[in-house]
Design a protein around this motif. Structure first.
Motif: not given
Ligand code: SF4
Length: 493
Positions: A274-285, A310-321
């Motif tokens: 996941l990255d910000r752009r993919k999460l934005e795209l999912i939302k936009e679609c 890592t666990v932090q990666d999960i937290i970061d992805a969630f917060e970005m979403a």
């Protein structure tokens, strides 16, 4: 070893399904001779005898400690041959389970509902017009469910009915399979391919898949069918590149989504995709629901099961979403992962409590033959059945304290204990696709490699399955025929 002699029936599968709760499946042998137990083996004699007044059943289990015998008489309700056969199978299971419970001094929480979808039977009883008290009695007396499973099953069935009724033969749901992941988890039995090995094929895959999407959608349109829910799963769909996801979402939007579509889920399972752009795209679609799946919030476990984050990666992805606007996020977790104890589960729950997702799906580890863990059975430090049950109880209590309720449930073969997988969520965040696939009252059109469609014929109370090739290479090789096949399949619905 358990030797089994059946008389008056050949319901070997059903008999083995019950006995497999008391011994290893490989230790059950069906024999032709009506002989008593010899040496250290147990002997089961299951008999069914239909006569003009009904059906008589008798089951005897003999071992070192003596013999337990149970007899029953039933009067089948009317129905065609197939329906009567189904009833006979249930009678045999009921009669055998009664004997086994006493002989082994152990009852089964789900009684004779040994299949994957115990709630489906509760819906059937509700559809027949039975009141809750009658259903409770039936589930306890005939199906032999433990009272807590009766309560759980009824609670889930009530919730599901708000979403799956009225059954509408003009609506279907669509599942789209993206069979790629960054690495393969040790417990995985899905048709998932390591993206680093298959990256040269992903463009071709998206092309074949969008062809299949177009062909299926055209056939649905011709037949006047519309799409209730869409679920993009896998694998990990977000393993695809941004441009591949753009092509896929555009195709889904053009072909399936309309004003009547109630839900569009995208599994954004692994944070390392996941990255910000993919999460934005999912939302936009137009996705209305995503799933970010930690399985555990303990780094040692993530490493052990083959995750590369890592666990932090999960937290970061969630917060970005959250930041990009996703307001319905589900998280999957697994109870009984090797090396985990209740304290580690408590740690996972604390993290989940901090993140506040709208839904959590709680799985119990199942060791399927296709998984790497299956090969490591002898060397892995398994969590025992009582511990898994305690973890499940703790988790259920925790999620309820967050305001969540169980809304769908299924069981799997080869689970570590005799438990179930349960989807919990805050009210009005139920995953409708999850309920539809479990209760089998709506056709699921499944597209892509490994995808399994269920074609539901409501008026005939039956379903047909249609399986796409599991192998990616076979899917790509046969893509033209597979897409063309929908022109034949959908008009039959
Ligand atoms: S993320 Fe899911 S599909 Fe992918 S390897 Fe892990 S368990 Fe399998």
């Amino acid at each position: 070893m358990i030797r089994v002699f059946t008389e008056g029936h050949d319901y070997y599968y059903e008999v083995a399904d019950i006995l497999a709760n008391y011994c290893r499946r490989d230790d059950i042998e069906f024999v032709k001779e009506k002989v008593p137990a010899a040496g250290r083996s147990l002997f089961v004699h299951s008999m069914l005898n239909p006569h003009p007044d009904g059906v008589d059943l008798q089951c005897s289990i003999t071992g070192d400690g003596g013999t337990v015998t149970k007899t029953d008489r039933f009067r089948p309700s009317r129905g065609d041959k197939l329906e009567i056969r189904k009833q006979y199978k249930r009678y045999v299971k009921h009669n055998l389970l009664k004997a086994a419970e006493e002989f082994f001094d152990k009852s089964l929480p789900w009684g004779i509902l040994t299949g994957i979808r115990p709630v489906k039977m509760i819906h059937k009883l509700m559809d027949q017009g039975l009141g809750e008290e009658d259903i409770k009695k039936h589930l306890t007396d005939f199906y032999r469910l433990a009272p807590k499973k009766v309560r759980l099953g009824l609670e889930i069935a009530r919730t599901e009915r708000e979403f799956i009724l009225p059954y509408d033969p003009q609506k279907v749901s669509v599942y789209i399979s993206i069979p790629f992941c960054p690495t393969r988890c040790s417990y995985c039995s899905f048709p998932s391919n390591d993206i680093s090995r298959w990256s040269g094929f992903t463009d071709a895959y998206v092309e074949c898949l969008t062809d299949e999407i177009r062909a299926a959608a055209a056939a649905l349109k011709e037949r006047g069918l519309t799409c209730d829910t869409v679920y993009i799963g896998g694998g990990t769909p977000t393993s695809l590149s941004l441009s591949q996801l753009e092509r896929l979402f555009e195709s889904v939007g053009q072909n399936f989504i309309d004003s009547g579509t109630r839900e569009f889920t995208v599994e954004a399972g692994r944070p390392d995709t996941l990255d910000r752009r993919k999460l934005e795209l999912i939302k936009e679609c137009g996705a209305t629901r995503i799933s970010i799946n930690p399985q555990s919030m303990n780094f040692s476990t993530l490493e052990r099961i083959g995750r590369k984050h890592t666990v932090q990666d999960i937290i970061d992805a969630f917060e970005m979403a959250r930041r990009v606007g996703h307001s319905n996020i589900n998280m999957d977790i697994i109870m009984g992962l090797p090396g985990e104890d209740e304290g580690m589960v408590a740690n996972t729950l604390e993290h989940i409590g901090d993140l506040k997702p709208e839904g959590v799906t709680v799985h119990t580890l199942a060791i399927k033959r296709a998984s790497r863990l299956h090969e490591e059975v002898a060397v892995v430090d398994w969590v025992n059945e009582e511990e898994v049950e305690a973890m499940m109880q703790r988790t259920s209590g925790y999620l309820k304290s967050m305001g969540m309720k169980p809304y769908y449930l299924y069981r799997q073969k080869y689970m570590v204990s005799n438990l179930e997988n349960i989807g919990f969520c805050l009210p009005r965040y139920e995953g409708i696709y999850n309920m539809q696939i479990m209760e089998e009252k709506q056709t699921i059109i499944a597209l892509g490699a490994g995808a399994a469609s269920k074609l539901v014929y409501l008026s005939e109370d039956r379903l047909e399955r249609k399986q796409n090739p599991k192998s990616l290479q076979h899917y790509l090789d046969r893509a033209g025929d597979i897409a063309a096949g929908w022109r034949e399949t959908i008009p039959r619905l």
